[in-house]
Design a protein around this motif. Structure first.
Motif, PDB file in Angstrom:
ATOM      1  N   TRP A   6       0.913  -1.090   0.135  1.00  0.00           N
ATOM      2  CA  TRP A   6      -0.080  -0.036   0.231  1.00  0.00           C
ATOM      3  C   TRP A   6       0.847   1.386   0.035  1.00  0.00           C
ATOM      4  O   TRP A   6       0.638   2.079  -0.743  1.00  0.00           O
ATOM      5  N   LEU A   7       1.926   1.354   0.805  1.00  0.00           N
ATOM      6  CA  LEU A   7       2.750   2.333   0.863  1.00  0.00           C
ATOM      7  C   LEU A   7       3.543   2.499  -0.494  1.00  0.00           C
ATOM      8  O   LEU A   7       3.584   3.579  -1.036  1.00  0.00           O
ATOM      9  N   LEU A   9       2.238   1.807  -3.504  1.00  0.00           N
ATOM     10  CA  LEU A   9       1.074   2.245  -4.265  1.00  0.00           C
ATOM     11  C   LEU A   9       0.910   3.623  -4.172  1.00  0.00           C
ATOM     12  O   LEU A   9       0.993   4.254  -5.071  1.00  0.00           O
ATOM     13  N   VAL A  10       0.882   4.035  -2.888  1.00  0.00           N
ATOM     14  CA  VAL A  10       0.517   5.663  -2.644  1.00  0.00           C
ATOM     15  C   VAL A  10       1.664   6.548  -3.184  1.00  0.00           C
ATOM     16  O   VAL A  10       1.551   7.526  -3.722  1.00  0.00           O
ATOM     17  N   ILE A  11       3.105   6.164  -2.752  1.00  0.00           N
ATOM     18  CA  ILE A  11       4.451   6.827  -3.070  1.00  0.00           C
ATOM     19  C   ILE A  11       4.303   7.032  -4.792  1.00  0.00           C
ATOM     20  O   ILE A  11       4.606   8.033  -5.267  1.00  0.00           O
ATOM     21  N   VAL A  13       1.863   6.741  -6.972  1.00  0.00           N
ATOM     22  CA  VAL A  13       0.666   7.572  -7.570  1.00  0.00           C
ATOM     23  C   VAL A  13       1.276   8.815  -7.404  1.00  0.00           C
ATOM     24  O   VAL A  13       1.098   9.783  -8.158  1.00  0.00           O
ATOM     25  N   ALA A  14       1.666   9.243  -6.130  1.00  0.00           N
ATOM     26  CA  ALA A  14       2.186  10.624  -5.882  1.00  0.00           C
ATOM     27  C   ALA A  14       3.397  11.203  -6.731  1.00  0.00           C
ATOM     28  O   ALA A  14       2.923  12.019  -7.220  1.00  0.00           O
ATOM     29  N   ALA A  39       3.199   1.436  -9.684  1.00  0.00           N
ATOM     30  CA  ALA A  39       1.762   1.442  -9.334  1.00  0.00           C
ATOM     31  C   ALA A  39       0.829   0.367  -9.793  1.00  0.00           C
ATOM     32  O   ALA A  39       0.513  -0.342  -8.720  1.00  0.00           O
ATOM     33  N   SER A  42       1.871  -3.034  -7.971  1.00  0.00           N
ATOM     34  CA  SER A  42       1.571  -3.098  -6.689  1.00  0.00           C
ATOM     35  C   SER A  42       0.134  -3.319  -6.256  1.00  0.00           C
ATOM     36  O   SER A  42      -0.416  -4.125  -5.693  1.00  0.00           O
TER      37      SER A  42
END
Length: 57
Positions: A6-7, A9-11, A13-14, A39, A42
């Motif tokens: 999840w981490l 994926l979020v990073i 995308v950001a 992304a 993940s």
């Protein structure tokens, strides 16, 4: 493992969103493609783990 995915994926995308504002040209495309690939990978792994956990119960 899920928290790390999840981490990531979020990073990813950001960073992917911010590359369009920070860079131009080939550098932006290269960063966008690489972070987009991370992304998607993940997200796929998270989905497959979710299906495996759901099928086991």
């Amino acid at each position: 493992m899920k928290a790390l995915l999840w981490l990531v994926l979020v990073i990813a995308v950001a960073v992917n969103v911010s590359t369009s504002f920070a860079f131009d040209g080939g550098k932006q495309v290269a960063l966008s493609v690489s972070t987009g690939t991370v992304a998607i990978a993940s997200a796929v792994v998270l989905f497959l783990r979710w299906r495996k956990d759901r099928a086991a119960s």
